[in-house]
Design an enzyme around this catalytic site. Structure first.
Site, mmCIF file in Angstrom:
data_model
loop_
_atom_site.group_PDB
_atom_site.id
_atom_site.type_symbol
_atom_site.label_atom_id
_atom_site.label_comp_id
_atom_site.label_asym_id
_atom_site.label_seq_id
_atom_site.Cartn_x
_atom_site.Cartn_y
_atom_site.Cartn_z
ATOM 1 C CB SER A 14 -101.734 3.738 37.072
ATOM 2 O OG SER A 14 -101.012 2.792 36.328
HETATM 3 N N1 SAH Z 1 -102.876 -0.032 33.370
HETATM 4 C C1 SAH Z 1 -102.996 -0.731 34.623
HETATM 5 C C2 SAH Z 1 -101.743 -0.496 35.446
HETATM 6 C C3 SAH Z 1 -101.220 -1.751 35.998
HETATM 7 S S1 SAH Z 1 -99.549 -1.683 36.576
HETATM 8 C C4 SAH Z 1 -104.274 -0.365 35.349
HETATM 9 O O1 SAH Z 1 -105.013 0.508 34.874
HETATM 10 O O2 SAH Z 1 -104.581 -0.973 36.371
HETATM 11 C C5 SAH Z 1 -98.666 -2.274 35.174
HETATM 12 C C6 SAH Z 1 -98.986 -3.647 34.702
HETATM 13 O O3 SAH Z 1 -98.052 -3.960 33.661
HETATM 14 C C7 SAH Z 1 -98.864 -4.770 35.716
HETATM 15 O O4 SAH Z 1 -100.081 -5.442 35.807
HETATM 16 C C8 SAH Z 1 -97.771 -5.676 35.146
HETATM 17 O O5 SAH Z 1 -98.002 -7.046 35.384
HETATM 18 C C9 SAH Z 1 -97.835 -5.353 33.671
HETATM 19 N N2 SAH Z 1 -96.639 -5.642 32.884
HETATM 20 C C10 SAH Z 1 -95.329 -5.469 33.219
HETATM 21 N N3 SAH Z 1 -94.530 -5.826 32.198
HETATM 22 C C11 SAH Z 1 -95.357 -6.237 31.186
HETATM 23 C C12 SAH Z 1 -95.131 -6.741 29.865
HETATM 24 N N4 SAH Z 1 -93.904 -6.884 29.340
HETATM 25 N N5 SAH Z 1 -96.208 -7.051 29.123
HETATM 26 C C13 SAH Z 1 -97.475 -6.926 29.611
HETATM 27 N N6 SAH Z 1 -97.733 -6.473 30.851
HETATM 28 C C14 SAH Z 1 -96.694 -6.130 31.625
#
Ligand code: SAH
Length: 212
Positions: A59
């Site tokens: 993010s």
């Molecule tokens: N918090 C992360 C942001 C990653 S983007 C960071 O600090 O890097 C959001 C993430 O949510 C992605 O990796 C995606 O694979 C995950 N995601 C999407 N739907 C999800 C679900 N139902 N359960 C768990 N993870 C999920």
């Protein structure tokens, strides 16, 4: 070098309205470059989302700061993060002294995030692979839930697993490309939602999110 870049980045977050000193302090300490591949590490202190593999992104720092700030976290609180991704948000939470539980649906991302968190000493973060829209009932209730992917609506399982004593959830809700951030507060069985500003997150995919 890097720590100077991190100071500038924190000053920029402050200028954009991030005022919770606990959040700013944590973000001044967590090395964001360590949550990126070598190709992107030099851009770690730009305010942008960057690729982390599996079509996902770390993010944007402003989004991390914003979501963390609206939760108004106290040390020792139990926080569930949905979407571990790179592990950066989990590290910021751990650095603030909260108890972190985090779920990621892409196993390779989770494995990399775990290694990074461990190598930086964030050994207390508890993580698992799976569909985070169902929450983590074994560890519920949570004082706070932080959803880092865009949802079509509030997953009912997550609302259920929020503490009835002032539990807070921050979640982007909208379509696949653009969402509005919501802060949801729970008191007893009552949920109150506050509409915040717009963001663009990757989609939340799962049983109580978007279809895969
Ligand atoms: N918090 C992360 C942001 C990653 S983007 C960071 O600090 O890097 C959001 C993430 O949510 C992605 O990796 C995606 O694979 C995950 N995601 C999407 N739907 C999800 C679900 N139902 N359960 C768990 N993870 C999920």
């Amino acid at each position: 070098m890097v720590s100077a870049a991190r100071e500038g980045f924190v000053a920029e977050l402050r200028a954009r309205g991030i005022h919770d000193e606990r959040v700013l302090d944590a973000m001044s300490k967590v090395p964001r470059e360590r949550f990126l591949d070598a190709t992107f590490a030099r851009r770690a202190y730009e305010d942008s989302a960057l690729p982390i593999g599996e079509g996902q992104t770390i993010s944007q720092p402003f989004a991390v700061a914003y979501q963390t700030q609206v939760l108004d976290l106290k040390p020792g609180e139990k926080v569930l993060e949905i979407g571990t991704g790179s592990g950066y948000q989990a590290a910021v939470l751990a650095q603030m002294g909260v108890r972190v539980f985090t779920i990621e649906r892409h196993i390779p991302l989770l494995e990399t995030a775990r290694k990074r968190l461990d190598s930086l000493g964030y050994h207390k973060v508890i993580s698992r692979a799976g569909d985070g829209t169902r929450g983590w009932p074994e560890y519920a209730p949570f004082d706070a839930i932080l959803v880092t992917a865009g949802a079509p609506d509030v997953p009912e399982s997550l609302a259920k697993q929020l503490s009835p004593n002032g539990g807070r959830m921050v979640i982007p809700i909208g379509d696949m490309g653009r969402q509005r951030m919501y802060l949801i507060r729970k008191n007893g069985e009552e949920l109150k939602a506050k509409e915040l500003i717009d963001f663009a997150f990757v989609p939340l995919i799962g049983k109580e999110g978007w279809a895969a």
